[in-house]
Write an enzyme that holds these catalytic residues in place. Structure first.
Site, PDB file in Angstrom:
ATOM      1  N   GLU A   1      -0.590  44.692 -22.952  1.00 35.53           N
ATOM      2  CA  GLU A   1      -0.845  43.513 -23.839  1.00 35.53           C
ATOM      3  C   GLU A   1      -0.618  42.265 -23.258  1.00 35.53           C
ATOM      4  O   GLU A   1       0.580  42.017 -22.739  1.00 35.53           O
ATOM      5  CB  GLU A   1       0.021  43.733 -25.112  1.00 35.53           C
ATOM      6  CG  GLU A   1      -0.258  45.124 -26.059  1.00 35.53           C
ATOM      7  CD  GLU A   1       0.630  45.335 -27.051  1.00 35.53           C
ATOM      8  OE1 GLU A   1       1.795  44.697 -26.946  1.00 35.53           O
ATOM      9  OE2 GLU A   1       0.263  46.311 -27.946  1.00 35.53           O
TER      10      GLU A   1
ATOM     11  N   CYS B   1       2.227  35.038 -27.601  1.00 34.92           N
ATOM     12  CA  CYS B   1       1.105  35.330 -27.028  1.00 34.92           C
ATOM     13  C   CYS B   1      -0.083  35.201 -27.920  1.00 34.92           C
ATOM     14  O   CYS B   1      -1.061  34.846 -27.534  1.00 34.92           O
ATOM     15  CB  CYS B   1       1.076  36.898 -26.516  1.00 34.92           C
ATOM     16  SG  CYS B   1       1.586  37.982 -27.765  1.00 34.92           S
TER      17      CYS B   1
ATOM     18  N   GLU C   1      -3.193  29.409 -20.209  1.00 34.72           N
ATOM     19  CA  GLU C   1      -1.931  29.764 -21.019  1.00 34.72           C
ATOM     20  C   GLU C   1      -0.841  28.555 -20.690  1.00 34.72           C
ATOM     21  O   GLU C   1      -0.386  28.873 -19.524  1.00 34.72           O
ATOM     22  CB  GLU C   1      -1.580  30.979 -20.971  1.00 34.72           C
ATOM     23  CG  GLU C   1      -0.656  31.560 -22.011  1.00 34.72           C
ATOM     24  CD  GLU C   1      -0.329  32.999 -21.910  1.00 34.72           C
ATOM     25  OE1 GLU C   1       0.132  33.602 -20.758  1.00 34.72           O
ATOM     26  OE2 GLU C   1      -0.136  33.770 -22.930  1.00 34.72           O
TER      27      GLU C   1
ATOM     28  N   LYS D   1      12.555  48.656 -19.038  1.00 37.99           N
ATOM     29  CA  LYS D   1      12.886  47.628 -18.378  1.00 37.99           C
ATOM     30  C   LYS D   1      12.607  46.393 -19.320  1.00 37.99           C
ATOM     31  O   LYS D   1      11.317  45.952 -19.211  1.00 37.99           O
ATOM     32  CB  LYS D   1      12.250  47.578 -16.989  1.00 37.99           C
ATOM     33  CG  LYS D   1      13.044  46.534 -16.050  1.00 37.99           C
ATOM     34  CD  LYS D   1      12.182  45.839 -15.293  1.00 37.99           C
ATOM     35  CE  LYS D   1      11.476  44.419 -15.535  1.00 37.99           C
ATOM     36  NZ  LYS D   1      12.065  43.441 -15.693  1.00 37.99           N
TER      37      LYS D   1
HETATM   38  P1  NDP Z   1       5.836  38.622 -17.409  1.00 41.69           P
HETATM   39  O1  NDP Z   1       4.444  39.192 -16.910  1.00 41.69           O
HETATM   40  O2  NDP Z   1       6.276  37.594 -16.098  1.00 41.69           O
HETATM   41  O3  NDP Z   1       6.842  39.708 -17.254  1.00 41.69           O
HETATM   42  C1  NDP Z   1       6.733  40.708 -18.036  1.00 41.69           C
HETATM   43  C2  NDP Z   1       7.554  41.978 -17.808  1.00 41.69           C
HETATM   44  O4  NDP Z   1       7.074  42.494 -16.460  1.00 41.69           O
HETATM   45  C3  NDP Z   1       8.943  41.280 -17.084  1.00 41.69           C
HETATM   46  O5  NDP Z   1      10.097  42.561 -17.496  1.00 41.69           O
HETATM   47  C4  NDP Z   1       8.911  41.361 -15.641  1.00 41.69           C
HETATM   48  O6  NDP Z   1      10.056  41.401 -14.980  1.00 41.69           O
HETATM   49  C5  NDP Z   1       7.849  42.333 -15.490  1.00 41.69           C
HETATM   50  N1  NDP Z   1       7.190  42.454 -14.036  1.00 41.69           N
HETATM   51  C6  NDP Z   1       6.874  41.495 -13.591  1.00 41.69           C
HETATM   52  N2  NDP Z   1       6.279  41.668 -12.391  1.00 41.69           N
HETATM   53  C7  NDP Z   1       6.050  43.022 -12.237  1.00 41.69           C
HETATM   54  C8  NDP Z   1       5.756  43.976 -11.303  1.00 41.69           C
HETATM   55  N3  NDP Z   1       5.092  43.599 -10.280  1.00 41.69           N
HETATM   56  N4  NDP Z   1       5.925  45.390 -11.706  1.00 41.69           N
HETATM   57  C9  NDP Z   1       6.535  45.518 -12.760  1.00 41.69           C
HETATM   58  N5  NDP Z   1       7.007  44.748 -13.505  1.00 41.69           N
HETATM   59  C10 NDP Z   1       6.929  43.356 -13.332  1.00 41.69           C
HETATM   60  O7  NDP Z   1       5.670  37.866 -18.665  1.00 41.69           O
HETATM   61  P2  NDP Z   1       6.794  37.100 -19.423  1.00 41.69           P
HETATM   62  O8  NDP Z   1       8.161  37.872 -19.291  1.00 41.69           O
HETATM   63  O9  NDP Z   1       6.695  35.892 -18.564  1.00 41.69           O
HETATM   64  O10 NDP Z   1       6.193  36.905 -20.882  1.00 41.69           O
HETATM   65  C11 NDP Z   1       5.135  36.200 -21.064  1.00 41.69           C
HETATM   66  C12 NDP Z   1       3.915  36.742 -21.043  1.00 41.69           C
HETATM   67  O11 NDP Z   1       3.742  37.735 -22.033  1.00 41.69           O
HETATM   68  C13 NDP Z   1       2.845  35.669 -21.453  1.00 41.69           C
HETATM   69  O12 NDP Z   1       1.593  35.585 -20.752  1.00 41.69           O
HETATM   70  C14 NDP Z   1       2.428  36.085 -23.009  1.00 41.69           C
HETATM   71  O13 NDP Z   1       1.159  35.589 -23.366  1.00 41.69           O
HETATM   72  C15 NDP Z   1       2.661  37.668 -22.832  1.00 41.69           C
HETATM   73  N6  NDP Z   1       2.672  38.357 -24.044  1.00 41.69           N
HETATM   74  C16 NDP Z   1       1.749  38.991 -24.285  1.00 41.69           C
HETATM   75  C17 NDP Z   1       1.898  39.571 -25.817  1.00 41.69           C
HETATM   76  C18 NDP Z   1       0.689  40.491 -26.021  1.00 41.69           C
HETATM   77  O14 NDP Z   1       1.144  41.296 -27.115  1.00 41.69           O
HETATM   78  N7  NDP Z   1      -0.496  40.582 -25.944  1.00 41.69           N
HETATM   79  C19 NDP Z   1       3.127  39.559 -26.285  1.00 41.69           C
HETATM   80  C20 NDP Z   1       4.191  38.900 -25.683  1.00 41.69           C
HETATM   81  C21 NDP Z   1       4.034  38.066 -24.549  1.00 41.69           C
HETATM   82  P3  NDP Z   1      10.951  40.141 -14.625  1.00 41.69           P
HETATM   83  O15 NDP Z   1      10.532  39.084 -15.423  1.00 41.69           O
HETATM   84  O16 NDP Z   1      12.181  40.418 -14.909  1.00 41.69           O
HETATM   85  O17 NDP Z   1      10.645  39.882 -13.201  1.00 41.69           O
END
Ligand code: NDP
Length: 484
Positions: free
Chosen positions: A251, A285, A386, A175
């Site tokens: 991550e 990130c 962040e 997803k």
């Molecule tokens: P989010 O946590 O908002 O979303 C990530 C994914 O999780 C999306 O597909 C989102 O769906 C989904 N999601 C959200 N809530 C739920 C839930 N309750 N159950 C299941 N799935 C869920 O992150 P972002 O997309 O905004 O990405 C940015 C973040 O990712 C930053 O904090 C960044 O630091 C981190 N990141 C970390 C990395 C690492 O390797 N440590 C690498 C890249 C990014 P939807 O958005 O469609 O609701």
């Protein structure tokens, strides 16, 4: 041109059971890019059933690793064939400069597929012949993997999850983030074209909370959950996974330090710190988003750093000369701006940027000018939380002990960058730094055999090389009595 994106479930494309859809828009000008199926619980259910069936009854987990490697290479060949189109999709979907999608992200997608295909085919196992006993380890695939990816490196992050999961014999439901659905759907289509059996890779679209994402993480048919995203989301997913004791790898967010000592090669450090701050519009990130400068070089470094930040070209991300594109959407720009205004209220000095760029041609997009805030300290929220945008905060320090204390004084522990010519110091810092990755005089360089992940609020577990095998398989101890 607007496209229609459905879920890939089994061998076919299907709209949501509910019929609901959402729009994906170009952050450059708000143009409608796609009408996308908005998945719900029923769609998660159908995708998990398809993945479950493909795992329990299909050929994929029963193939040799060498056969799977062949298919992963065929998949990678198709990614390379379509790299330009995929790069443009990511750039239009979430605003990353095309130079980066082309030069960094898409090459990594095919590298991930090839690397894990090769790794799984070549990985060794342990065997301990001992007297009449032979003990050895098998690495059977874990089963059905739920992969949930973020929007900042859409194609790259999706491939970082699906490549090892598939290579070790699992089936997958992916997803992608709702902000960036397009390349994940294309990757699903390319896997089918490459000859992956039906149900091995399923791609569902839609939102997380109370929608398809959450339903996937709550389902006991998932054998593994691999998630990349915000730390708060990681907590929610870990709670959902706990109900079924589903192993998960997270991550998460970061607020990594980039530490410049007075003995650093300043040309290299300015260029490196600049990349660490503003790559991918600062939506990284791993970004070195807290810049610590030793007092002896503080002023000279800062003058050059601010001039370089002001020189970055903000513009249409489809233009090869663009350094900074629009942020993923207007809501995110508001969040970034909120933190900049907070930093100023907390006592920071705005050295450049601080709002949307003046260029009227960019007024229709969610652009934000590269921003530097000086005179900050570690107690400020604008330093600790962040921001995830093109914003750099500058904190001075006196000596190595203070640099280490400040770098470690964070809820996060994802990465750290160190600029110095003192080798002893570099190794000392690397040992004492509570972070998943330390880069010494470089940034963003990756050997895929290394563990990748974070400490503290930056994650649970590690992926990469053998660490991915540990996670995506169920290592099994076999002990046999020999009759000779
Ligand atoms: P989010 O946590 O908002 O979303 C990530 C994914 O999780 C999306 O597909 C989102 O769906 C989904 N999601 C959200 N809530 C739920 C839930 N309750 N159950 C299941 N799935 C869920 O992150 P972002 O997309 O905004 O990405 C940015 C973040 O990712 C930053 O904090 C960044 O630091 C981190 N990141 C970390 C990395 C690492 O390797 N440590 C690498 C890249 C990014 P939807 O958005 O469609 O609701």
């Amino acid at each position: 041109m607007t496209v229609t994106v459905e879920h890939l479930i089994g061998a076919g494309w299907a709209p949501s059971v509910s019929g609901e859809r959402f729009e994906s828009r170009d952050p450059h000008d708000g143009a409608l890019l796609a009408s996308v199926a908005a998945g719900g619980r029923e769609d998660a259910d159908r995708a998990l059933s398809a993945a479950r069936r493909a795992f329990d009854e299909g050929p994929w987990p029963r193939m040799t690793a060498e056969e799977r490697r062949g298919l992963l290479h065929a998949f990678a060949d198709l990614v390379d064939r379509d790299a330009e189109a995929l790069a443009l999709l990511d750039t239009r979907d979430m605003g990353k400069p095309i130079r980066e999608s082309r030069g960094m992200d898409l090459p990594r997608v095919s590298r991930n597929l090839r690397f894990f295909g090769d790794y799984a085919a070549m990985a060794s196992s342990e065997a301990y012949p001992d007297g009449t006993r032979l003990s050895y380890v098998l690495y059977p695939p874990a089963g059905v993997v739920v992969a949930i990816s973020p929007w900042n490196f859409p194609a790259m992050q999706a491939s970082w999850k699906i490549a090892p999961a598939l290579a070790f014999g699992n089936t997958v439901v992916l997803k992608p983030a709702e902000q960036s659905p397009l390349t994940a759907a294309r990757l699903g289509a390319l896997a089918l074209e490459a000859g992956f059996p039906e149900g091995v890779l399923n791609v569902v679209q839609g939102f997380g909370p109370e929608a398809v994402g959450e339903a996937l993480t709550r389902d006991p048919r998932a054998d593994r959950i691999t998630f990349t995203g915000e730390s708060a989301t990681g907590r929610a997913i870990a709670a959902a996974a706990a109900a079924n004791l589903t192993p998960l790898s997270c991550e998460l967010g970061g607020r990594s330090a980039s530490v410049v000592f007075a003995d650093a090669d300043l040309d290299e450090a300015v260029a490196g710190a600049l990349r660490g701050s503003f790559t991918n519009n600062g939506e990284v990130c791993l970004a070195g988003s807290r810049l610590f400068l030793q007092r002896g070089i503080h002023d000279a470094f800062l003058e050059r750093f601010v001039a370089a930040a002001e020189g970055l070209r903000v513009g249409d991300p489809k233009d090869a000369g663009t350094d900074i594109g629009p942020l993923v959407d207007a809501g995110h720009r508001e969040k970034v701006d909120g933190y900049v205004q907070l930093g100023v209220r907390e006592g920071g000095e705005l050295l450049c940027g601080g709002g949307p760029p003046g260029d009227g041609a960019l007024a229709g997009g969610s652009y934000y000018a590269p921003t530097v805030l000086g005179g900050m300290h570690n107690g400020m929220r604008a330093v600790r939380e962040e921001i995830f945008g093109p914003v750099q905060v500058i904190v001075p320090f006196d000596d190595e002990a203070e640099a280490l204390r400040l770098a470690n004084d964070s809820d996060y522990g994802l990465a750290g960058m160190l600029w110095t010519t003192n080798l002893d110091r570099a190794h000392r810092m690397a040992e004492a730094w509570r972070t998943g990755m330390v880069w010494i005089n470089c940034f963003f360089e990756r050997d895929l055999r290394l563990p990748f992940g974070g400490e503290k609020a930056s994650g649970i577990g590690r992926e990469g090389g053998r660490h991915s095998r540990e996670f995506f398989t169920d290592p099994r101890a076999v002990v046999m009595r020999r009759r000779y």
